[in-house]
Design a protein around this motif. Sequence first.
Motif, PDB file in Angstrom:
ATOM      1  N   HIS A 227       0.823  -1.214   0.000  1.00 49.29           N
ATOM      2  CA  HIS A 227       0.000   0.000   0.000  1.00 49.29           C
ATOM      3  C   HIS A 227       0.860   1.268   0.000  1.00 49.29           C
ATOM      4  O   HIS A 227       0.681   2.127  -0.870  1.00 49.29           O
ATOM      5  N   PRO A 228       1.792   1.445   0.951  1.00 47.23           N
ATOM      6  CA  PRO A 228       2.620   2.653   0.871  1.00 47.23           C
ATOM      7  C   PRO A 228       3.475   2.695  -0.384  1.00 47.23           C
ATOM      8  O   PRO A 228       3.727   3.785  -0.933  1.00 47.23           O
ATOM      9  N   ARG A 229       3.907   1.551  -0.856  1.00 51.88           N
ATOM     10  CA  ARG A 229       4.706   1.543  -2.086  1.00 51.88           C
ATOM     11  C   ARG A 229       3.872   1.958  -3.295  1.00 51.88           C
ATOM     12  O   ARG A 229       4.374   2.621  -4.208  1.00 51.88           O
ATOM     13  N   MET A 230       2.601   1.602  -3.293  1.00 51.24           N
ATOM     14  CA  MET A 230       1.705   2.041  -4.373  1.00 51.24           C
ATOM     15  C   MET A 230       1.515   3.554  -4.323  1.00 51.24           C
ATOM     16  O   MET A 230       1.514   4.233  -5.365  1.00 51.24           O
ATOM     17  N   LEU A 231       1.360   4.103  -3.109  1.00 50.91           N
ATOM     18  CA  LEU A 231       1.244   5.559  -2.967  1.00 50.91           C
ATOM     19  C   LEU A 231       2.522   6.249  -3.441  1.00 50.91           C
ATOM     20  O   LEU A 231       2.477   7.275  -4.127  1.00 50.91           O
ATOM     21  N   ALA A 232       3.675   5.690  -3.057  1.00 51.64           N
ATOM     22  CA  ALA A 232       4.952   6.291  -3.448  1.00 51.64           C
ATOM     23  C   ALA A 232       5.140   6.254  -4.957  1.00 51.64           C
ATOM     24  O   ALA A 232       5.632   7.211  -5.562  1.00 51.64           O
ATOM     25  N   ALA A 233       4.736   5.149  -5.584  1.00 54.51           N
ATOM     26  CA  ALA A 233       4.871   5.045  -7.038  1.00 54.51           C
ATOM     27  C   ALA A 233       3.985   6.068  -7.741  1.00 54.51           C
ATOM     28  O   ALA A 233       4.392   6.674  -8.740  1.00 54.51           O
ATOM     29  N   ALA A 234       2.786   6.279  -7.215  1.00 54.90           N
ATOM     30  CA  ALA A 234       1.893   7.277  -7.812  1.00 54.90           C
ATOM     31  C   ALA A 234       2.471   8.676  -7.677  1.00 54.90           C
ATOM     32  O   ALA A 234       2.371   9.499  -8.591  1.00 54.90           O
ATOM     33  N   ALA A 235       3.093   8.954  -6.530  1.00 56.41           N
ATOM     34  CA  ALA A 235       3.713  10.262  -6.332  1.00 56.41           C
ATOM     35  C   ALA A 235       4.903  10.452  -7.267  1.00 56.41           C
ATOM     36  O   ALA A 235       5.065  11.515  -7.888  1.00 56.41           O
ATOM     37  N   GLU A 236       5.725   9.428  -7.376  1.00 56.22           N
ATOM     38  CA  GLU A 236       6.912   9.527  -8.235  1.00 56.22           C
ATOM     39  C   GLU A 236       6.516   9.755  -9.687  1.00 56.22           C
ATOM     40  O   GLU A 236       7.120  10.573 -10.395  1.00 56.22           O
ATOM     41  N   ALA A 237       5.486   9.056 -10.153  1.00 53.06           N
ATOM     42  CA  ALA A 237       5.055   9.195 -11.546  1.00 53.06           C
ATOM     43  C   ALA A 237       4.550  10.599 -11.848  1.00 53.06           C
ATOM     44  O   ALA A 237       4.677  11.086 -12.972  1.00 53.06           O
ATOM     45  N   ALA A 238       3.992  11.266 -10.823  1.00 52.34           N
ATOM     46  CA  ALA A 238       3.422  12.597 -11.027  1.00 52.34           C
ATOM     47  C   ALA A 238       4.359  13.730 -10.645  1.00 52.34           C
ATOM     48  O   ALA A 238       4.041  14.895 -10.851  1.00 52.34           O
ATOM     49  N   GLY A 239       5.514  13.396 -10.060  1.00 52.10           N
ATOM     50  CA  GLY A 239       6.434  14.426  -9.619  1.00 52.10           C
ATOM     51  C   GLY A 239       6.047  15.083  -8.317  1.00 52.10           C
ATOM     52  O   GLY A 239       6.547  16.164  -7.979  1.00 52.10           O
ATOM     53  N   THR A 240       5.152  14.446  -7.544  1.00 54.89           N
ATOM     54  CA  THR A 240       4.789  14.977  -6.232  1.00 54.89           C
ATOM     55  C   THR A 240       5.959  14.791  -5.271  1.00 54.89           C
ATOM     56  O   THR A 240       6.491  13.683  -5.150  1.00 54.89           O
ATOM     57  N   PRO A 241       6.403  15.853  -4.570  1.00 53.16           N
ATOM     58  CA  PRO A 241       7.510  15.695  -3.617  1.00 53.16           C
ATOM     59  C   PRO A 241       7.091  14.785  -2.465  1.00 53.16           C
ATOM     60  O   PRO A 241       6.130  15.072  -1.754  1.00 53.16           O
ATOM     61  N   LEU A 242       7.795  13.664  -2.301  1.00 54.70           N
ATOM     62  CA  LEU A 242       7.372  12.660  -1.332  1.00 54.70           C
ATOM     63  C   LEU A 242       8.551  12.083  -0.586  1.00 54.70           C
ATOM     64  O   LEU A 242       9.633  11.868  -1.150  1.00 54.70           O
ATOM     65  N   GLU A 243       8.326  11.800   0.718  1.00 52.10           N
ATOM     66  CA  GLU A 243       9.220  10.961   1.499  1.00 52.10           C
ATOM     67  C   GLU A 243       8.437   9.736   1.945  1.00 52.10           C
ATOM     68  O   GLU A 243       7.267   9.835   2.311  1.00 52.10           O
ATOM     69  N   LEU A 244       9.091   8.569   1.934  1.00 56.63           N
ATOM     70  CA  LEU A 244       8.477   7.325   2.380  1.00 56.63           C
ATOM     71  C   LEU A 244       9.291   6.775   3.533  1.00 56.63           C
ATOM     72  O   LEU A 244      10.486   6.523   3.397  1.00 56.63           O
ATOM     73  N   TRP A 245       8.632   6.605   4.694  1.00 56.69           N
ATOM     74  CA  TRP A 245       9.270   6.007   5.864  1.00 56.69           C
ATOM     75  C   TRP A 245       8.618   4.653   6.116  1.00 56.69           C
ATOM     76  O   TRP A 245       7.439   4.583   6.500  1.00 56.69           O
ATOM     77  N   LEU A 246       9.353   3.572   5.908  1.00 54.61           N
ATOM     78  CA  LEU A 246       8.896   2.243   6.284  1.00 54.61           C
ATOM     79  C   LEU A 246       9.498   1.915   7.641  1.00 54.61           C
ATOM     80  O   LEU A 246      10.719   1.772   7.769  1.00 54.61           O
ATOM     81  N   GLU A 247       8.631   1.827   8.656  1.00 54.76           N
ATOM     82  CA  GLU A 247       9.073   1.710  10.042  1.00 54.76           C
ATOM     83  C   GLU A 247       9.166   0.247  10.460  1.00 54.76           C
ATOM     84  O   GLU A 247       8.168  -0.483  10.451  1.00 54.76           O
ATOM     85  N   ARG A 248      10.376  -0.160  10.834  1.00 56.28           N
ATOM     86  CA  ARG A 248      10.605  -1.550  11.221  1.00 56.28           C
ATOM     87  C   ARG A 248       9.900  -1.877  12.542  1.00 56.28           C
ATOM     88  O   ARG A 248      10.044  -1.149  13.521  1.00 56.28           O
ATOM     89  N   GLY A 249       9.125  -2.948  12.535  1.00 56.11           N
ATOM     90  CA  GLY A 249       8.468  -3.429  13.744  1.00 56.11           C
ATOM     91  C   GLY A 249       7.188  -2.703  14.106  1.00 56.11           C
ATOM     92  O   GLY A 249       6.524  -3.068  15.079  1.00 56.11           O
ATOM     93  N   MET A 250       6.792  -1.701  13.334  1.00 55.55           N
ATOM     94  CA  MET A 250       5.595  -0.927  13.669  1.00 55.55           C
ATOM     95  C   MET A 250       4.333  -1.629  13.186  1.00 55.55           C
ATOM     96  O   MET A 250       4.300  -2.210  12.099  1.00 55.55           O
ATOM     97  N   GLY A 251       3.274  -1.555  14.009  1.00 54.83           N
ATOM     98  CA  GLY A 251       1.965  -2.062  13.642  1.00 54.83           C
ATOM     99  C   GLY A 251       1.146  -1.005  12.937  1.00 54.83           C
ATOM    100  O   GLY A 251       1.613  -0.382  11.980  1.00 54.83           O
ATOM    101  N   HIS A 252      -0.082  -0.761  13.442  1.00 54.88           N
ATOM    102  CA  HIS A 252      -1.034   0.052  12.694  1.00 54.88           C
ATOM    103  C   HIS A 252      -1.428   1.332  13.415  1.00 54.88           C
ATOM    104  O   HIS A 252      -1.854   1.303  14.574  1.00 54.88           O
TER     105      HIS A 252
END
Length: 272
Positions: A227-252
Amino acid sequence: MTSAAEGRFHMVDVSSLTSVTRRAILRTVDHVRIEAVYEPCTASVTDTAVVVAHGFTGSVDRPALRRAAQVLRRHANVVTFSFRGHGRSGGLSTVGDREVLDLSAAVRWARELGHARVATVGFSMGGSVVLRQAALERGTDARPDAVAAVSAPARWYYRGTPAMRRVHWVITRPVGRLVGRYGLGTRIDRRDWDPVPLAPFEAVPLIAPTPLLVVHGDRDPYFPVDHPRMLAAAAEAAGTPLELWLERGMGHAENAAADELLDRLGTWLTRP
């Protein structure tokens, strides 16, 4: 359940920039009463406000949201609120559709209170709402200056985990909605979406040039990391400035967000 705006925004209990905590009842453009809380920054005087959008079944007074607000107050003034159908707000939950109007009411309140810069952060359902709201409110006084989505879905109708199958049972079944109302304190609209609202991954390309942060745990029991990777890919394709933090061990969502992560969020949301 459409997110189209109707009429003008109304609210009560509005003042100029304040250094005291205050509660208010906001009124959305579709005339739903939304409970909200304003709390000033504890560290310094700043013209930045952060508006926090909770997850499904949350509310302004839930401990996890209160904890998040207290950490974020180290960095900025904070507005929290209960989405429609939650807490003491009116209306029925549309599970992320018309909730865009609730967030817009809270952002406008922060601006009415005198804050020149307003950022939004949302958790789970609230994460999907902050993404769609930023896309739909471009060019209006409810447009945020920065957006962070934590544990947000990228697409609708996801049932790939046991946790999400339980959520769909609560939303779609009459008995489930009774459990939602009396067990979870959430009043859910029984009507289907019509039309289906813009999906979060479809909203992301429309957010530019507003800075966007996507945060997700690698142990999220609701939405896996595609899910976050899909959001990041959509941002990258459109040139939206984005940071993606994948947090190790984090739940919801807000329940799983450690104080250290919330502190980093506060830093990101308030940077120039």
